[in-house]
Design a protein around this motif. Structure first.
Motif, short mmCIF file in Angstrom:
data_model
loop_
_atom_site.label_atom_id
_atom_site.label_comp_id
_atom_site.label_asym_id
_atom_site.label_seq_id
_atom_site.Cartn_x
_atom_site.Cartn_y
_atom_site.Cartn_z
N LYS A 1 1.83 -5.54 0.10
CA LYS A 1 1.11 -6.75 -0.32
C LYS A 1 2.06 -7.96 -0.31
O LYS A 1 1.71 -9.02 0.20
CB LYS A 1 0.54 -6.56 -1.73
CG LYS A 1 -0.16 -7.80 -2.26
CD LYS A 1 -0.70 -7.59 -3.65
CE LYS A 1 0.38 -7.90 -4.65
NZ LYS A 1 -0.10 -7.98 -6.02
N ARG B 1 3.06 8.87 -0.50
CA ARG B 1 3.06 8.50 -1.92
C ARG B 1 2.83 6.99 -2.02
O ARG B 1 3.70 6.21 -1.63
CB ARG B 1 4.38 8.89 -2.60
CG ARG B 1 4.63 10.38 -2.60
CD ARG B 1 5.99 10.69 -3.16
NE ARG B 1 6.99 10.09 -2.27
CZ ARG B 1 8.22 9.76 -2.65
NH1 ARG B 1 8.61 9.96 -3.89
NH2 ARG B 1 9.07 9.23 -1.79
N LYS B 2 1.70 6.62 -2.52
CA LYS B 2 1.30 5.20 -2.53
C LYS B 2 2.22 4.33 -3.36
O LYS B 2 2.42 3.17 -3.07
CB LYS B 2 -0.14 5.09 -3.02
CG LYS B 2 -1.12 5.84 -2.12
CD LYS B 2 -2.48 5.97 -2.77
CE LYS B 2 -3.41 6.79 -1.93
NZ LYS B 2 -3.38 8.20 -2.25
N THR B 3 2.79 4.89 -4.43
CA THR B 3 3.65 4.11 -5.30
C THR B 3 5.10 4.58 -5.21
O THR B 3 5.86 4.49 -6.18
CB THR B 3 3.17 4.17 -6.77
OG1 THR B 3 3.11 5.54 -7.19
CG2 THR B 3 1.78 3.53 -6.92
N GLY C 1 -2.78 -4.73 -3.87
CA GLY C 1 -2.12 -3.44 -4.06
C GLY C 1 -3.05 -2.29 -3.72
O GLY C 1 -2.63 -1.28 -3.17
N GLY C 2 -4.34 -2.45 -4.00
CA GLY C 2 -5.32 -1.42 -3.66
C GLY C 2 -5.44 -1.24 -2.16
O GLY C 2 -5.54 -0.12 -1.66
N ASN D 1 3.08 0.30 -2.18
CA ASN D 1 1.83 -0.44 -2.01
C ASN D 1 2.02 -1.93 -2.34
O ASN D 1 1.46 -2.80 -1.70
CB ASN D 1 0.69 0.17 -2.83
CG ASN D 1 0.93 0.09 -4.32
OD1 ASN D 1 1.99 0.46 -4.83
ND2 ASN D 1 -0.05 -0.39 -5.05
N GLN D 2 2.86 -2.23 -3.33
CA GLN D 2 3.12 -3.61 -3.70
C GLN D 2 3.96 -4.32 -2.64
O GLN D 2 3.77 -5.50 -2.36
CB GLN D 2 3.81 -3.68 -5.06
CG GLN D 2 2.92 -3.25 -6.21
CD GLN D 2 1.69 -4.14 -6.37
OE1 GLN D 2 1.79 -5.36 -6.32
NE2 GLN D 2 0.54 -3.53 -6.53
N VAL E 1 -1.33 3.19 2.97
CA VAL E 1 -0.42 4.33 2.86
C VAL E 1 -1.18 5.64 3.05
O VAL E 1 -0.71 6.56 3.71
CB VAL E 1 0.32 4.30 1.50
CG1 VAL E 1 1.17 5.55 1.33
CG2 VAL E 1 1.18 3.05 1.39
N ALA E 2 -2.39 5.71 2.50
CA ALA E 2 -3.20 6.93 2.60
C ALA E 2 -3.57 7.28 4.04
O ALA E 2 -3.81 8.45 4.35
CB ALA E 2 -4.47 6.79 1.75
N GLU F 1 7.29 -0.80 -5.69
CA GLU F 1 6.39 0.26 -5.25
C GLU F 1 5.90 -0.06 -3.84
O GLU F 1 5.67 -1.21 -3.49
CB GLU F 1 5.20 0.40 -6.21
CG GLU F 1 5.62 0.92 -7.57
CD GLU F 1 4.46 1.07 -8.53
OE1 GLU F 1 3.34 0.61 -8.23
OE2 GLU F 1 4.67 1.67 -9.60
N LYS G 1 -2.47 0.70 -1.04
CA LYS G 1 -2.64 2.13 -1.27
C LYS G 1 -3.48 2.76 -0.16
O LYS G 1 -3.17 3.85 0.31
CB LYS G 1 -3.31 2.39 -2.63
CG LYS G 1 -2.39 2.13 -3.79
CD LYS G 1 -3.09 2.41 -5.10
CE LYS G 1 -2.16 2.17 -6.28
NZ LYS G 1 -2.78 2.48 -7.56
#
Length: 73
Positions: free
Chosen positions: A20, A49-51, A28-29, A16-17, A35-36, A14, A32
């Protein structure tokens, strides 16, 4: 531009991962949140899309860092 090579151990990671795992953020947060902001591109296209599933052969760019995703299998 800084180039990072990342080897997948599974079919995908993913977004976001991935951020990291290569050290561009602490969690991961936080990935996200990055990405936002709209600053992350996948294969030259802005990705919100964060994931999003990132697979071998794709390139992820954030600022002056580009990640080339490969497969370890």
């Amino acid at each position: 531009m800084q180039q990072i090579e990342f080897q997948l151990e599974h079919e995908f990671v993913e977004l976001n991962q991935l951020l990291k795992l290569v050290g561009l953020c602490d969690s991961g947060g936080a990935g996200k949140a990055l990405v936002a902001t709209g600053e992350v591109c996948v294969d030259g296209t802005q990705e919100l899309r964060k994931t999003a599933k990132i697979r071998a052969g794709q390139r992820v760019r954030m600022g002056d860092v580009e990640i080339q995703v490969g497969s370890s299998t």
